[in-house]
Write a protein that holds these residues in place. Structure first.
Motif, PDB file in Angstrom:
ATOM      1  N   ARG A   1      -1.108  -1.684  -3.597  1.00  0.00           N
ATOM      2  CA  ARG A   1      -1.602  -0.371  -4.032  1.00  0.00           C
ATOM      3  C   ARG A   1      -3.011  -0.116  -3.499  1.00  0.00           C
ATOM      4  N   ILE A   2      -3.718  -1.173  -3.147  1.00  0.00           N
ATOM      5  CA  ILE A   2      -5.036  -1.073  -2.528  1.00  0.00           C
ATOM      6  C   ILE A   2      -5.104  -2.088  -1.393  1.00  0.00           C
ATOM      7  N   SER A   3      -6.128  -1.983  -0.556  1.00  0.00           N
ATOM      8  CA  SER A   3      -6.198  -2.893   0.596  1.00  0.00           C
ATOM      9  C   SER A   3      -7.316  -3.919   0.483  1.00  0.00           C
TER      10      SER A   3
ATOM     11  N   ARG B   1     -22.786   2.917   0.956  1.00  0.00           N
ATOM     12  CA  ARG B   1     -21.385   2.644   1.307  1.00  0.00           C
ATOM     13  C   ARG B   1     -20.434   3.606   0.617  1.00  0.00           C
ATOM     14  N   THR B   2     -19.271   3.805   1.225  1.00  0.00           N
ATOM     15  CA  THR B   2     -18.165   4.522   0.595  1.00  0.00           C
ATOM     16  C   THR B   2     -16.976   3.578   0.581  1.00  0.00           C
TER      17      THR B   2
ATOM     18  N   PHE C   1     -10.315  -1.772  -5.026  1.00  0.00           N
ATOM     19  CA  PHE C   1     -10.458  -2.019  -6.467  1.00  0.00           C
ATOM     20  C   PHE C   1     -11.833  -2.654  -6.624  1.00  0.00           C
ATOM     21  N   ILE C   2     -12.747  -1.934  -7.283  1.00  0.00           N
ATOM     22  CA  ILE C   2     -14.141  -2.361  -7.358  1.00  0.00           C
ATOM     23  C   ILE C   2     -14.475  -2.756  -8.794  1.00  0.00           C
TER      24      ILE C   2
ATOM     25  N   GLY D   1     -14.510   5.790  -3.377  1.00  0.00           N
ATOM     26  CA  GLY D   1     -13.881   6.575  -2.326  1.00  0.00           C
ATOM     27  C   GLY D   1     -12.443   6.928  -2.668  1.00  0.00           C
ATOM     28  N   ASN D   2     -11.701   7.400  -1.679  1.00  0.00           N
ATOM     29  CA  ASN D   2     -10.315   7.808  -1.876  1.00  0.00           C
ATOM     30  C   ASN D   2      -9.427   6.616  -2.207  1.00  0.00           C
TER      31      ASN D   2
END
Length: 344
Positions: A153-155, A221-222, A227-228, A249-250
């Protein structure tokens, strides 16, 4: 109403250490449970007895499917089940299994607040987890991040912490820049190593799939498709918090964790977490989860230590400008008190 439930092979783990799980069911469901040589007698209100029967049936079904939760995990699952009539042992186990794909340990909430926290992370793009030490704020956030990247779902995962000492100045640390900041980021590494093999974590860090960095490196940064997690957010300044929150970000998700009763900044009134709780209250897409000492899932002694400190904290004491927070109210209420007491 009274029923007798057969004691099937391998049912004993359901009883818990010194029958603590049976006592939990008795206290929460208003029933009486008696162990006999070949059966378990349950007596009490019809609804309570029916829920005990369902717990026994669900445990047997899970056992046949090869699901054998350890005692601490099972006790946490049962706490969720007895607290909510709409929740079953099977549904809790299945939800944990879905979240735990590719992870060494099951992502299994052990309290109502932990369950709300996990569900909030799934439904919202930004979640604040605020509460005392040992409540699983960081651990569950890291687990949800690892589950998200395993499900594609995220990279990437970005784990962030402010480099603030806990009450003592360490001076200049030897080594490279990475070696200097590693001690501050160690709790995040520990959570990762609990979820994944060390070799896999190292490979993902080398390929920048997982990035562990101090907060100071985030400016400009963007962060897209990420997942942060910002850990120990109570030690950010208001400027740092705003900077971090605007990195989103997106297709990204942010989780901010902290304990506003353990602020290590020179002036606790300047905590970015305290400020954000007030500023972002009511903003669509932002969720707040408040943890309590009952949610502590470390050694049982930790829960008693947290309770002892809270009980000895003077109620509504005036906050000093440069000292520890000394109030006996839930963390989100502390934040509101801090905000309202600022000089205009």
């Amino acid at each position: 109403m009274k029923i007798a439930l057969e004691i099937t092979p391998n049912l004993e783990p359901l009883f818990g250490t010194r029958d603590e799980n049976l006592r939990l069911m008795e206290e929460s469901l208003g029933v009486r449970i008696d162990l006999r040589s070949d059966s378990v007698h349950v007596q009490g209100p019809e609804e309570g007895v029916a829920r005990v029967r369902r717990i026994f049936e669900d445990f047997e079904a899970l056992r046949r499917l090869g699901h054998h939760p350890h005692n601490g995990e099972l006790n946490g699952m049962l706490r969720l089940v007895v607290a909510d009539p709409a929740v079953s042992l099977r549904s809790v186990a299945e939800a944990g299994k879905q979240r735990s794909a590719g992870i060494k340990r099951a992502v299994q909430p052990r309290s109502i607040n932990q369950r709300r926290y996990v569900e909030a992370i799934e439904k919202n793009d930004m979640v604040f987890g605020v509460g005392p030490a040992g409540t699983g704020k960081t651990y569950l956030a890291v687990a949800m991040a690892v589950a998200a990247i395993n499900a594609k779902r995220i990279s990437r995962i970005v784990l962030v912490r402010p480099a603030v000492e806990a009450g003592e100045r360490l001076g200049f640390l030897p080594g490279t820049l990475q070696e200097k900041i590693d001690p501050y980021l160690r709790p995040l590494y520990d959570a990762l190593f609990d979820m994944l093999d060390i070799e896999k974590v190292d490979r993902m860090i080398e390929r920048n799939i997982i990035e562990v960095a101090p907060l100071a490196f985030m400016r400009g940064r963007t962060l897209n498709d990420a997942f942060i997690i910002l850990d120990e957010a109570q030690n950010t300044t208001t400027e740092q918090m705003k900077m971090f929150l605007t990195r989103l970000g997106n297709n990204s998700k942010a989780v901010i964790t902290g304990d506003i009763t353990q602020i290590d900044l020179p002036n606790p009134r300047k905590s970015g977490l305290v400020d954000a709780i007030n500023v972002l209250d009511g903003v669509e897409g932002v969720a707040f989860c408040n943890f309590e000492e009952a949610d502590v899932v470390r050694h049982p002694l930790v829960q008693r230590i947290v309770r002892a400190y809270e009980s000895n904290r003077p109620q509504q004491q005036e906050l000093p400008l440069d000292g520890a927070i000394a109030v006996d109210v839930p963390p989100l209420e502390v934040a509101k008190n801090l905000k309202s007491s600022k000089p205009q």
